[in-house]
Design an enzyme around this catalytic site. Structure first.
Site, short mmCIF file in Angstrom:
data_model
loop_
_atom_site.label_atom_id
_atom_site.label_comp_id
_atom_site.label_asym_id
_atom_site.label_seq_id
_atom_site.Cartn_x
_atom_site.Cartn_y
_atom_site.Cartn_z
CE1 TYR A 203 -3.84 -2.30 0.51
CE2 TYR A 203 -2.28 -3.46 1.92
CZ TYR A 203 -3.46 -3.43 1.21
OH TYR A 203 -4.27 -4.53 1.19
CG HIS A 235 -5.61 -5.42 -6.65
ND1 HIS A 235 -6.85 -5.51 -6.08
CD2 HIS A 235 -5.36 -6.61 -7.22
CE1 HIS A 235 -7.33 -6.71 -6.29
NE2 HIS A 235 -6.46 -7.40 -6.98
CG HIS A 307 -3.73 -3.17 -2.98
ND1 HIS A 307 -4.80 -4.03 -2.92
CD2 HIS A 307 -2.62 -3.95 -2.91
CE1 HIS A 307 -4.35 -5.27 -2.82
NE2 HIS A 307 -3.05 -5.25 -2.83
CG HIS A 389 -13.20 0.86 4.47
ND1 HIS A 389 -12.37 0.47 3.43
CD2 HIS A 389 -12.38 1.09 5.51
CE1 HIS A 389 -11.11 0.48 3.84
NE2 HIS A 389 -11.10 0.84 5.10
CG HIS A 391 -9.02 -3.00 7.32
ND1 HIS A 391 -8.26 -2.37 8.27
CD2 HIS A 391 -9.33 -2.04 6.41
CE1 HIS A 391 -8.11 -1.10 7.96
NE2 HIS A 391 -8.75 -0.87 6.84
#
Ligand SMILES: *[C@@H]1O[C@H](CO)[C@@H](O)[C@H](O)[C@H]1NC(C)=O
Ligand SMILES: *[C@@H]1O[C@H](CO)[C@@H](O)[C@H](O)[C@H]1NC(C)=O
Ligand SMILES: *[C@@H]1O[C@H](CO)[C@@H](O)[C@H](O)[C@H]1NC(C)=O
Ligand SMILES: *[C@@H]1O[C@H](CO)[C@@H](O)[C@H](O)[C@H]1NC(C)=O
Ligand SMILES: *[C@@H]1O[C@H](CO)[C@@H](O)[C@H](O)[C@H]1NC(C)=O
Length: 615
Positions: A203, A235, A307, A389, A391
């Site tokens: 990232y 990505h 990313h 959102h 993770h």
């Protein structure tokens, strides 16, 4: 000579015919890195139509799978052999064995083969009610694709070898045909010569200053700018708004995100303004809305997070990708705003290890929306897009909306969340939020493969439970979130007393003995979590009082911030209405038979003679 009657038959039998005949499908993406497999799709007469254009003269495979792997997938295989098109519905069991489906749910609409390519087009229902097919909803789907240089023979399709892959997509995105004039000015926020580390996942964060405009501008569209050849390396891209109180020294260098050496300034960039993921499209604001730039209230600094996905550890890659921001001085009627709603990112967001399913809720409370909207926009704000959102442990997210205790239509959902595929979802219809409404972001996690607690936090191994709402007109509310009570969470594992006043972070436990002098994090990890304990803990956490977060820009607060609120008494988790065969509850696709036949017939005249039809 037989072409005429056959074409007509195709139109009548197959539903919307003429698919390959220039009626474009609204969505199109390249699935393989070498440019050999294009997928187009879109709604057609209550069904979903797909077109595969593949560089092979053999068979073409396509399907939907729960994980992106071959097991338990819904697969369709087609091609043209000896001048005759074929298409067959298959499925795989948990052992990846391919079987022909007794109920054939894919309808061939069009097929063509020339010396280099095979093109097939087919439709299917969203919900076939066949246990061997996967239901298509607004959630993310993992499409799988494959091809082979030989057609399917007597023994079924031969193994495709390495000509295969997977991709996350959202198939029911509404069409957005917002064509900009070629003269629309833009500026780019692109990385400069980022050396891609030789590791799978990187990232990369870089802060940018927005160009200084002398007058107000509206951003009307954001597009990805991907360096040629890096289409599968880049990505996803997130753009965050940062605090305005910096000097330009923070702009000088990019750095790996979520890294201990990352500049502190990066931590102030929290509100997501734009998100793009591979396979996703650019983002256009609705015609009456634009994102304001050039006034003192607007973003001055932004952070670009890219990313990079480098699974084969290629060395020496240098990237210059980013975003293109189209803007105009023809100011639209409304300024867009973004609200972050959900669970405040903190260590008080706790998820026990070994849980196949754990739910967290973030509350944008009635009290916060009451105060902020009453003061700024009593007639309400209108949401037009949402980004959900979480993770890596995130599996599903829903944004629920309540008014006076009644549940309204979900603002957004994704029951198959993929961290690596994040984009703003347009709402099919704008949804109004009124003073006194409340929103709940409901997240589902899986920590089966984790041995220790998962905590709320910035890194991808930590968790979040957030929704970003794009809306208009803009009000001074940037964050509407909640923090669950920690003392009651600690009581669950038997904590009696902590050292006060709190002078260390994380704070330290005083009693009982087994936790004495441990930080609360170590104590939580010392507790022997079983699945049963995890489930009771989950029940407890969802019922605990929460601390209200209700923030304005630049760290200012609404007066309600810091108050305690009880989570509303609602049905948990959200229960979707059962699906109806042939369509999807949440879909706005509708059958339109008269249109279908009309298009099928009018297109007959323009049919090239080389095109083969299903008969
Ligand atoms: C074959 O069809 C494909 C897809 O329509 C097209 O791109 C390609 O140029 C065609 N090839 C030849 C040799 O005509
Ligand atoms: C800019 O910020 C840096 C780091 O915070 C500081 O060292 C420097 O003095 C600042 N420069 C100006 C002109 O304020
Ligand atoms: C929001 O309110 C704060 C404090 O009242 C103020 O400093 C800030 O400029 C306001 N921001 C906007 C965008 O109106
Ligand atoms: C815990 O820490 C306190 C203060 O540092 C110290 O006085 C005490 O001896 C410690 N107790 C144990 C059991 O380690
Ligand atoms: C069907 O299509 C026609 C032609 O575009 C349109 O006028 C009509 O409203 C449509 N009907 C429905 C039910 O969508």
């Amino acid at each position: 000579m037989r072409a005429g009657p056959l074409l007509l038959l195709g139109a009548l039998l197959g539903g919307a015919a003429a698919g390959g005949s220039g009626r474009p499908l609204p969505h199109r993406t390249l699935l393989d890195p070498d440019g050999g497999y294009w997928l187009s799709w879109g709604p057609r007469g209550g069904r979903l139509a797909f077109r595969l254009e593949v560089r092979t003269a053999g068979y073409v495979g396509f399907g939907f799978s729960p994980t992106g792997a071959m097991a338990a997938a819904d697969i369709v295989v087609g091609g043209v052999a000896h001048g005759r098109p074929y298409l067959q519905d298959y499925f795989t069991n948990a052992n990846r064995e391919l079987k022909k489906d007794t109920q054939q749910d894919y309808h061939l609409e069009y097929a063509m083969e020339n010396s280099t390519h095979t093109v097939i087009e087919f439709t299917r229902e969203l919900h076939t009610c066949d246990v061997n097919d996967r239901t298509l909803t607004e959630s993310t789907v993992r499409v799988i694709w494959a091809y082979h240089h030989e057609d399917v023979g007597e023994g079924g399709p031969k193994y495709h070898g390495s000509n295969r892959g997977t991709r996350s997509l959202r198939l029911l995105n509404p069409e957005k045909t917002n064509v900009l004039s070629a003269a629309t000015p833009y500026f780019d926020l692109v990385n400069q010569d980022v050396p891609i580390p030789t590791k799978g996942t990187t990232y990369w964060c870089q802060m940018f200053k927005i160009p200084v405009f002398q007058e107000k501008h509206h951003v009307i569209k954001v597009e990805p700018v991907i360096q040629r050849g890096h289409e599968s390396l880049v990505h996803h891209i997130l753009l965050y708004q940062c605090s305005s109180s910096f000097n330009d020294s923070v702009l000088d260098y990019g750095h790996e995100c979520y890294h201990p050496n990352m500049p502190d300034a990066f931590l102030t960039c929290e509100t997501v303004m734009f998100a793009w993921a591979i396979g996703g499209e650019g983002f256009s604001f609705p015609p009456h809305v634009g994102l304001s730039l050039g006034t003192p209230l607007d973003p001055h600094y932004v952070l670009l997070e890219v990313h990079y996905d480098n699974p084969t550890y290629k060395e020496g890659l240098i990237d210059n990708s980013g975003l293109r921001i189209f803007h105009t001085t023809e100011i639209r009627k409304y300024d867009a705003g973004a609200i972050e709603a959900g669970l405040w990112v903190s260590l008080f967001h706790t998820i026990p290890p070994g849980m196949p399913e754990f739910r967290s809720e973030g509350h944008c409370t009635l009290e916060c929306l009451q105060e902020a909207l009453e003061a700024e926009k009593p007639s309400g704000i209108h949401v037009f897009a949402v980004l959900l959102h979480a993770h890596l442990a995130g599996r599903g997210i829903r944004l629920r909306h309540f008014r006076k205790g009644e549940e309204m239509r979900l603002l957004a959902y994704d029951d198959d969340f993929d961290f690596n595929f994040q984009e703003f979802q347009y709402l099919k219809e704008e949804q109004t939020i009124l003073p006194g409404d409340n929103l709940i972001t409901e997240c589902r996690y899986n920590t089966k493969d984790r041995g220790r607690m998962t905590w709320g936090g910035l890194s991808t191994r930590n968790e979040m439970c957030l929704s970003y709402l794009l809306y208009y007109p803009r009000i001074n509310l940037t964050r509407c979130a909640s923090i669950p009570d920690i003392m009651e969470q600690l009581q669950f594992i038997g904590v009696k007393e902590i050292y006060r006043p709190v002078t260390t972070w994380p704070f330290i436990i005083k009693s009982p003995k087994q936790y004495r002098n441990l930080s609360f994090m170590d104590a939580m990890n010392k507790f022997k979590w079983t699945k049963k304990e995890g489930l009771s803990f989950n029940k407890l956490v969802l019922s605990l009082p929460v601390n209200v977060r209700c923030s304005k820009t630049d760290n200012a607060e609404w007066s309600i911030q810091g108050m305690t609120a009880l989570p509303p008494d609602i049905e948990r988790p959200y229960k979707a209405e059962p699906l109806v065969c042939g369509t999807s509850r949440s879909s706005s696709l509708r059958r339109n038979v008269s249109l279908k036949l009309l298009v099928g017939l009018t297109a007959l005249g323009s049919m090239p003679s080389s095109w083969h039809w299903w008969s």
